[in-house]
Design a protein around this motif. Structure first.
Motif, PDB file in Angstrom:
ATOM      1  N   TYR B  40       0.831  -1.200   0.000  1.00 57.26           N
ATOM      2  CA  TYR B  40       0.000   0.000   0.000  1.00 57.26           C
ATOM      3  C   TYR B  40       0.871   1.258   0.000  1.00 57.26           C
ATOM      4  O   TYR B  40       0.581   2.221  -0.696  1.00 57.26           O
ATOM      5  N   GLU B  44       0.499   4.505  -2.122  1.00 53.27           N
ATOM      6  CA  GLU B  44      -0.067   5.623  -1.352  1.00 53.27           C
ATOM      7  C   GLU B  44       0.762   5.861  -0.098  1.00 53.27           C
ATOM      8  O   GLU B  44       0.308   5.576   1.015  1.00 53.27           O
ATOM      9  N   TYR B  47      -0.980   7.972   2.723  1.00 48.29           N
ATOM     10  CA  TYR B  47      -2.274   7.502   3.213  1.00 48.29           C
ATOM     11  C   TYR B  47      -2.200   6.142   3.903  1.00 48.29           C
ATOM     12  O   TYR B  47      -3.228   5.612   4.333  1.00 48.29           O
ATOM     13  N   THR B  48      -1.004   5.578   3.998  1.00 48.34           N
ATOM     14  CA  THR B  48      -0.892   4.275   4.654  1.00 48.34           C
ATOM     15  C   THR B  48      -1.402   4.369   6.093  1.00 48.34           C
ATOM     16  O   THR B  48      -1.960   3.402   6.636  1.00 48.34           O
ATOM     17  N   PRO B 118      -7.602   8.172  -1.631  1.00 52.13           N
ATOM     18  CA  PRO B 118      -6.713   7.052  -1.270  1.00 52.13           C
ATOM     19  C   PRO B 118      -7.142   5.776  -2.007  1.00 52.13           C
ATOM     20  O   PRO B 118      -8.330   5.441  -2.034  1.00 52.13           O
ATOM     21  N   ILE B 121      -9.925   2.867  -0.819  1.00 50.90           N
ATOM     22  CA  ILE B 121     -10.572   3.240   0.447  1.00 50.90           C
ATOM     23  C   ILE B 121     -11.993   2.684   0.531  1.00 50.90           C
ATOM     24  O   ILE B 121     -12.456   2.278   1.598  1.00 50.90           O
TER      25      ILE B 121
END
Lengths: 369, 465
Positions: B40, B44, B47-48, B118, B121
């Motif tokens: 992830y 991103e 945004y992890t 993200p 999501i």
């Protein structure tokens, strides 16, 4: 063999094939040295991207890393051929990356016709003439793309005749349009490249001389050959079974007396840059390829005439054949120099001014600065 | 990171598989969690932290709910958990849309935050919501091990584009799963098949629909063909991703639910949506539609329930009005099908019923395709001959001829024909089938890598949802 055993052997084979493929991809790459240049694709390969906290956190490093892995993937050229082969011969698709083949000749789809751009092209030329060349004789010629010599197909060719009619209709009346289409044929172009062959340009030179009044015909040309020449379309196509071209460039007695001044590369002085043959694009042998301003001076000609050519890459192979008729030819590529800077960098005194462009430039005239 | 990237296939996956199979049973979840967070993070980085927040929030909420089962506090905890998840979605996915709607309605000019969406999501928040709701409903026990819980939420095979795996489906496997040669081989086959669907079919069909819907040389036939190509592209893109996710799950010992069941053979619109993105459909059914009363209510209320569920399904796919319209369109046609047309249509021959279903589904994909070059409204009107478009144009003829075989493969691949042929071969010629399977998988893998190496970076369509 029992079915259960067959199933087990199959499962082992599947797992082994998959694990083997992943392992090959993982291990071969670090074992092989990273390539720097792709001659087939005519570009520099991406090298391992530099890492820092900021480029990792904004994820730009990951994008560059992916490009690096794609560029440096083992057997990249072979795999590209596999893809092109599957696409053309298995799926019977007509083009790969917008490039297609007819009778061993490679063509590129040049996008849709943009009349606004073509009109803007004429207006650009009119403005340049009004600003700098009110007293000179001004000519315009548009070089047809080689696809114009294929059977008509509304989607694969730009409407060349319509385009040139629009250009002429929007040019000042005192600008002469020189038709070139009938002086060329499909054989006038390289099979694997967009460009025309220098050895096929005599009819073009004669047509230009007839309109512009410069004299040619005294030089006895000797051809020099370079093979194999893989043109720009060859790499884009990806197929390896296309016969490469032979590139020929013509010299004559007295060629060494031609003085060449390249504003970007002051050290280069010859008409033909033979080191360029081994470079990424062998067509750069002609006047060292792309450059904003370049001047040819012919000390053998004493008629006092000067020619200014606004051009793209096609003129690099044509200009040497026209120098016989002028004391001085200046080539200006408006893709690399702003029009507003011309007076600063170019001697604009010229008897004749020729705007010579391949058909892609009028259709994408915002390329001209 | 996407599955169809060199970084995933030849760096991430071999390293993770090697480490996973080298470590002991107790460390496997830790390996998967670290790998999933890296996976992830690669796509991103910033945004992890949302993943971590989501995992922790639902872990704590579920524990609290279980400890206070049957009390009002459990209910408050459930509401709190749902609010946290919906807030994540609301802020990061719907903020621009909602503020834009308010600005439009009230003539205000509240600035839009323009937050980047993200990746995945919508998938991981729906998974965690289902977990907490299931714990509240006493359908699942709260996971006491944070590592197991985080592994469930972050598990990279299904993290960013589904299938939406409910906790109850994998609860046992999280702590005790079997790793067999048979499971691994099935996983390999499924993964390569999905990879082929995505890279060879979805991307080619995407290129075709892009050319036919970009407004250059538009024609009536081109718009129909472009829309059908888009529909197949979405199918192969998403079902290909689901296949890869299910295949990867098997490689690591998990059994994920199926997400597609040949939707294009459906004889009704309702059937199509029972076969398409099945895990999302069942999520909305179990957590929205049935709690609203489902179909055991009076017709007006039932239509209202359908409108709510489909409007939400539309919004789930994207924070834009065309997705809301798409959802409402489907609610209306499904209502009409159930209330009026259904009885008539049921009497039609199967082929006519399929044509009927495909017609309405195709039109729904026109609304769905907000990115069509000429705009979905122009596509829709152009398909029915308005706007003076020719029936066929030179570009349409060129691209249809060029992509004819791809289209044929796409149509055949969207039906169970190939699966049936493979099953028949396995029964009648088991040895030949056993030889062919690894050979075809190998050929497919080479072809996929060849397409990837020659092509550019191709993200999955469903990532944006």
């Amino acid at each position: 063999m029992s079915l259960k055993k067959v199933e087990k052997v199959k499962n082992i084979a599947l797992a082994a094939v998959f694990a083997g493929a992943l392992a090959c991809g993982l291990l071969l790459h670090p074992l092989l040295p990273d390539a720097v240049v792709s001659y087939s694709e005519r570009r520099y390969y991406k090298q391992f991207p530099k890492m820092s906290a900021s480029v990792v956190l904004n994820a730009s490093w990951m994008g560059e890393f992916e490009t690096y892995l794609l560029d440096q993937f083992p057997m990249r050229d072979g795999l590209r051929s596999v893809k092109a082969g599957a696409l053309f011969y298995t799926l019977c698709q007509s083009d790969n990356n917008g490039v297609y083949v007819k009778d061993g000749n490679i063509f590129k789809m040049n996008g849709s016709y943009k009349e606004d751009s073509v009109m803007r092209f004429s207006e650009k030329l009119n403005t340049l003439v009004d600003t700098y060349f009110k007293k000179a004789s001004v000519y315009v010629a548009v070089i047809p793309d080689k696809s114009q010599y294929l059977r008509p197909h509304a989607h694969l060719q730009l409407p060349y005749d319509e385009m040139t009619a629009v250009i002429q209709a929007h040019l000042h009346e005192d600008i002469a349009y020189i038709p070139l289409k009938d002086t060329l044929s499909l054989q006038s172009y390289y099979k694997t490249d967009v460009h025309w062959r220098q050895e096929s340009l005599m009819p073009v030179v004669e047509r230009l001389s007839a309109y512009m009044g410069f004299s040619v015909g005294k030089n006895a040309y000797q051809p020099h050959e370079y093979a194999p020449f893989y043109g720009g379309y060859y790499g884009q196509l990806g197929l390896s079974n296309i016969t490469p071209d032979t590139l020929r460039y013509l010299s004559w007695d007295g060629i060494d007396e031609i003085e060449v001044n390249d504003i970007e590369h002051p050290g280069l002085t010859g008409v033909y840059y033979e080191k360029g043959l081994a470079g990424m694009d062998a067509y750069d042998v002609f006047l060292n390829g792309a450059t904003p301003v370049l001047t040819l001076k012919n000390s053998r000609c004493t008629n006092g005439k000067g020619l200014l050519v606004f051009r793209d890459s096609f003129a690099s192979s044509l200009a040497p054949l026209m120098i016989e008729g002028y004391e001085r030819i200046t080539l200006v590529d408006l893709r690399y120099i702003e029009s507003s800077l011309l007076e600063e960098y170019v001697n604009l005194r010229a008897d004749d001014v020729l705007f010579l462009y391949g058909e892609l430039i009028p259709n994408n005239s915002d390329l001209l600065k | 990171m996407v599955f169809s990237s060199i970084a995933f296939l030849f760096v991430f996956l071999p390293v993770v598989l090697s480490v996973y199979y080298l470590v002991g049973r107790k460390a496997k979840n830790a390996v998967l969690l670290v790998a999933s967070l890296l996976f992830y993070f690669y796509g991103e980085p910033r945004y992890t932290v949302l993943l971590v927040i989501s995992s922790l929030s639902d872990y704590l909420h579920a524990l609290y709910i279980e400890n206070r089962r049957g009390t009002k506090r459990a209910k408050y905890a459930l509401v709190s958990s749902i609010v946290v998840n919906l807030l994540l979605l609301g802020v990061f996915k719907y903020a621009d849309f909602l503020i834009g709607a308010v600005n439009g309605a009230l003539q205000t000019s509240i600035p839009l935050p323009h937050l980047r969406l993200p990746i995945g999501i919508s998938f991981f928040t729906f998974q965690t919501m289902s977990y907490t709701i299931d714990v509240y409903r006493n359908k699942a026990h709260a996971q006491k091990n944070l590592l197991s819980m985080a592994t469930y939420v972050c598990l990279f095979p299904q993290l960013v584009a589904g299938p939406i795996v409910r906790y109850v489906t994998v609860a046992d496997e999280l702590d005790n799963r079997a790793h067999t040669l048979d499971g691994f081989a099935k996983g390999v086959r499924r993964f390569i098949l999905g990879l082929g669907k995505k890279v060879l079919l979805a991307n080619s069909l995407g290129a075709l629909s892009g050319e036919l819907l970009n407004g250059v040389g538009s024609s009536v036939m081109g718009l129909w063909a472009g829309t059908l190509a888009f529909m197949l592209q979405v199918y192969f893109d998403f079902s290909g991703y689901s296949d890869m996710a299910i295949g990867l799950g098997r490689l690591f010992g998990f059994g994920f639910p199926e997400n597609f069941d040949y939707p294009f053979i459906s004889k009704s619109i309702s059937e199509f949506w029972r076969r398409w993105h099945m895990t999302l459909g069942s999520w909305f059914r179990d957590y929205v539609y049935i709690p609203l009363g489902g179909n055991r209510v009076k017709p007006p209320r039932w239509v209202f329930n359908l409108l709510v569920v489909w409007a939400l399904t539309g919004l789930w796919h994207g924070a834009a009005w065309n997705f809301v319209m798409w959802g409402l369109y489907l609610a209306v046609v499904i209502s009409l099908e159930k209330l009026l047309m259904g009885r008539v249509v049921e009497k039609w021959p199967a082929i006519l019923r399929r044509v009927y279903a495909m017609l309405f589904i195709t039109l729904s994909f026109v609304i769905f395709n907000a990115d069509a070059g000429i705009g979905w409204k122009n596509v829709l009107t152009g398909m029915f001959g308005t706007g003076g478009l020719p029936v066929v144009s030179a570009p349409t003829a060129y691209y249809l001829k060029s992509y004819a075989l791809v289209c044929v493969l796409g149509v055949i691949g969207a039906t169970p024909l190939i699966k049936k042929a493979a099953v028949t071969l396995r029964v009648r010629q088991p040895i030949l089938a056993a030889v062919l399977e690894p050979v075809l998988c190998c050929a497919l893998m080479v072809l996929v890598v060849a397409y990837l190496v020659d092509g550019s970076f191709n993200p999955f369509l469903y990532f944006r949802f």
